[in-house]
Scaffold this active site. Sequence first.
Site, PDB file in Angstrom:
ATOM      1  N   LYS A  86       0.840  -1.210   0.000  1.00  0.00           N
ATOM      2  CA  LYS A  86       0.000   0.000   0.000  1.00  0.00           C
ATOM      3  C   LYS A  86       0.868   1.250   0.000  1.00  0.00           C
ATOM      4  O   LYS A  86       0.603   2.220  -0.706  1.00  0.00           O
ATOM      5  CB  LYS A  86      -0.948  -0.013   1.210  1.00  0.00           C
ATOM      6  CG  LYS A  86      -2.007  -1.078   1.162  1.00  0.00           C
ATOM      7  CD  LYS A  86      -3.011  -0.953   2.292  1.00  0.00           C
ATOM      8  CE  LYS A  86      -2.408  -1.195   3.648  1.00  0.00           C
ATOM      9  NZ  LYS A  86      -1.975  -2.586   3.843  1.00  0.00           N
ATOM     10  N   CYS A 170     -12.014   1.555  16.986  1.00  0.00           N
ATOM     11  CA  CYS A 170     -10.820   0.739  16.735  1.00  0.00           C
ATOM     12  C   CYS A 170      -9.813   0.711  17.866  1.00  0.00           C
ATOM     13  O   CYS A 170      -9.108  -0.282  18.003  1.00  0.00           O
ATOM     14  CB  CYS A 170     -10.145   1.148  15.428  1.00  0.00           C
ATOM     15  SG  CYS A 170      -9.440   2.800  15.424  1.00  0.00           S
ATOM     16  N   MET A 171      -9.682   1.757  18.688  1.00  0.00           N
ATOM     17  CA  MET A 171      -8.637   1.679  19.703  1.00  0.00           C
ATOM     18  C   MET A 171      -9.069   2.224  21.060  1.00  0.00           C
ATOM     19  O   MET A 171      -8.247   2.386  21.963  1.00  0.00           O
ATOM     20  CB  MET A 171      -7.364   2.385  19.231  1.00  0.00           C
ATOM     21  CG  MET A 171      -7.488   3.827  18.817  1.00  0.00           C
ATOM     22  SD  MET A 171      -7.470   4.936  20.224  1.00  0.00           S
ATOM     23  CE  MET A 171      -8.792   6.036  19.784  1.00  0.00           C
ATOM     24  N   MET A 345      -6.917  -4.996  16.756  1.00  0.00           N
ATOM     25  CA  MET A 345      -8.378  -4.995  16.829  1.00  0.00           C
ATOM     26  C   MET A 345      -8.966  -6.220  17.542  1.00  0.00           C
ATOM     27  O   MET A 345     -10.046  -6.149  18.089  1.00  0.00           O
ATOM     28  CB  MET A 345      -8.983  -4.897  15.430  1.00  0.00           C
ATOM     29  CG  MET A 345      -8.653  -3.619  14.693  1.00  0.00           C
ATOM     30  SD  MET A 345      -9.105  -2.129  15.613  1.00  0.00           S
ATOM     31  CE  MET A 345      -7.504  -1.599  16.201  1.00  0.00           C
ATOM     32  N   GLY A 382      -4.563   1.278  13.874  1.00  0.00           N
ATOM     33  CA  GLY A 382      -4.832   1.048  12.467  1.00  0.00           C
ATOM     34  C   GLY A 382      -4.830   2.295  11.619  1.00  0.00           C
ATOM     35  O   GLY A 382      -4.768   2.222  10.398  1.00  0.00           O
ATOM     36  N   GLN A 383      -4.917   3.480  12.250  1.00  0.00           N
ATOM     37  CA  GLN A 383      -5.007   4.731  11.499  1.00  0.00           C
ATOM     38  C   GLN A 383      -3.757   5.568  11.734  1.00  0.00           C
ATOM     39  O   GLN A 383      -3.122   5.475  12.782  1.00  0.00           O
ATOM     40  CB  GLN A 383      -6.254   5.515  11.916  1.00  0.00           C
ATOM     41  CG  GLN A 383      -7.543   4.763  11.604  1.00  0.00           C
ATOM     42  CD  GLN A 383      -8.766   5.621  11.868  1.00  0.00           C
ATOM     43  OE1 GLN A 383      -9.229   6.372  11.019  1.00  0.00           O
ATOM     44  NE2 GLN A 383      -9.311   5.504  13.067  1.00  0.00           N
TER      45      GLN A 383
END
Length: 799
Positions: A86, A170-171, A345, A382-383
């Site tokens: 990516k 998510c967190m 996650m 994740g971000q």
Amino acid sequence: MTPDRREFLKLSALAAASAAAAGTFAQEAAAEDPTRAYGPGVRWDKAPCRFCGTGCHVQVGVEKGKIVAIAGDPQAEVNKGLLCVKGYHVGLALYGEDRLRTPMLRKNGQLVPISWEEAIQTIADRVMMDPAGFAMYGSGQWTIPEGYAAQKLMKGGIANNQIDPNARLCMASAVTGFLAVYGVDEPAGCYTDLDECDVLICWGNNPAEMHPVLFSRVIDRRNRGEEVLLIDIGTRRTRTTAHAQHFLEFEPHTDLAIANGIAHLLIKSGTYDKDFVSKHCNFRKPSEPAALEGAAMSFEEFSAALAPFTPEYVERLSGVPAKDIRMLAGLFGRRDLKITSLWCMGMNQHTRGTAINSLVHGVHLLSGHFGRPGDAPTSLTGQPSACGTVREVGTLSHALPGGGVVTKDEHRANAEKLWNLPAGRISAKPGYHTVEMWKRWSTPKKDGGDIHTIWVQVTNPGQTMPNRSLLVDPGVKDPDKFLICSDVYPTATTQIADLILPSAMWVEKNGMFGNSERRTQQWFKMVSPPGDARDDCWQTIALAKELHRRGHPGMLDKDGRFLFTFADAQGREVPVWEWRRYYELNVDKALFEEYRLFSRTKHKDLAPYDEYVKARGLRWPVVQQPDGTWRETRFRFSEFDDPYVKKGAEIEFYHSTTKDGRAQIWFHPADPPPESPDGQYPFWLCTGRVLEHWHSGTMTRRIPQLRAAMPQAYVEMNRHDAQNLGIRNGETVRLTTRRGSIELPVWIDGRGDPPPGSLFVPFFDERVQINLLTLHEYDPFSKQPDYKKCAVSVTRIVS
């Protein structure tokens, strides 16, 4: 940087790696020397990658106003010149043919182009009709200045605290876990732990695909002949499993029993670290009524509470063999090993997320595997700025910048002082967390639906909210509700929005992110956005100015100055709310210098903006030295590296909830999940990501190489289950839960392999919305929903 490590990254991408090697960008040559593959007309500059929370640095090559090359940055400690598939294609994310270019307003059911002036006035109309019912929903993709501006607008200006991010999904449980154990958020260690550990334990995560650059550090060490024991604890086999010496498959939701089983054996065998525990730890248990701080318990009470969790009992609960529980406890009981735990996650998207986070921290504390390089419990995000913008800026509905909370008088007073607000401006009442915010928006006003408007920035809740039919769809049909969406491409959210605002993305604007190891990163604008797309930060400030024009009292500080007043080097005010003048000064720098004053509250000290311009990120706390330089901190709470630990303390948890410098070791019982398979819905359903796509695929599905490598969503199914149901590879099946149904193809013996009775579906494909099926039940402390387990049925579709 070895060839073997590079080979691992390529192989992990399947077909996408071939595209990476032959695609638009010259990656391999540029990774060593960005100037080697391109001529002198290409201008290079640094930026963190736009995708995950690893925070890899890239070199961006620009020619004639367009990105023409991407390379891993060899000067960056995070990735040392490497990128995942990516990352190598991140530049293409800007150039999808369907970029949003002009504001659009829904009139008579149709979206029609409008001016920015009308767009900002429309948002102001919604605020002024009822300020208490206006909300903002952002993300861990907000830059730090963007999130800070939104935070100041909503908590210091409109003053209703109705702001929350998608990072709640998510967190948030990682946050409450850190707070419950240490009294302050974010990991104590850093990525160096992956270079130093003897044992790496993955708790329900798949870093080989989700954080491949970090995982490649371990592969690289093995290729050099080092011994690293990898243990994968999960509910399905993944590419991480393929590299592990041990795979411990557990029944969904039983990870608490595993952690309790390890702690039980450490105490029973006497191999827990008595010296570390006696000096640095207390014991806690759940309280009545429930509170994040819990209630005190003695060591004897803790030991008694764990007594039932024998290896055999844990095996009955979790399915993990008793010998493997003993193996884990034996490893933690050894002082000669360094053990790092990683999770993401699997532990966070969990209705007992706070509990399992706390228990894994507790295993490390109880065993003394804490505070030296290689010994660390570490959550990954994740971000790209879930840490920097959400957790540090505090864009959660209950939080304030720098680790403050709105419910504490002294934290509100500090924010009002730094923002120069009149006393009492900031509300002591937390806003709604994400699930509640969207539930209120989707509920008629007469039935308690007091959120009438949500402004979404940098996220896609139309695809990512759980149980969408309950939390999103009813609001779309309610004429009294209004949805605003700032984004770069058409999404499932823009499809239902009333007002769409085209945004600049990544290096089309200045920015700062904060990654998973407390590293704050900076970049400058390098190319212009398409059409009339504009920065999200400008959009927020422009709304604030329009509200000021209309006389909203919250848009002024206590001296009568506009909240977002900026001056140039000569002291002259610059009206940055006028787009043509926004870049006359560096708004990011002005906002960051204001924000970093908050960072000292919880010893999260940030350096001046210009220090980040010079660096490939700095890990906080960043403390100025006697010679004027700024020093980052790799290992928090450890005297050898953390400047805030008292001399001679060795380890000090200086934000301890018990105010004695000690961390808390928790006991939590192993409770059942809110929903389990039964006769009607006999399978477990788990959702997640894939290597090639990021989150809802808004950017990565516009990148031809990545789209070709993973063109659509699928359901992973165990071969024996498929045979029993007469389902063949590639056939379409219908998945049904108590909330909805979708249809998608089956992948048998694919990249992952779920056990019998279990299914896995990725969520990147907006054409197959798996979140029509997922639960919205959430953890009682973090309010984070569980995307990892619900009950589902499978039906073969006969054509």
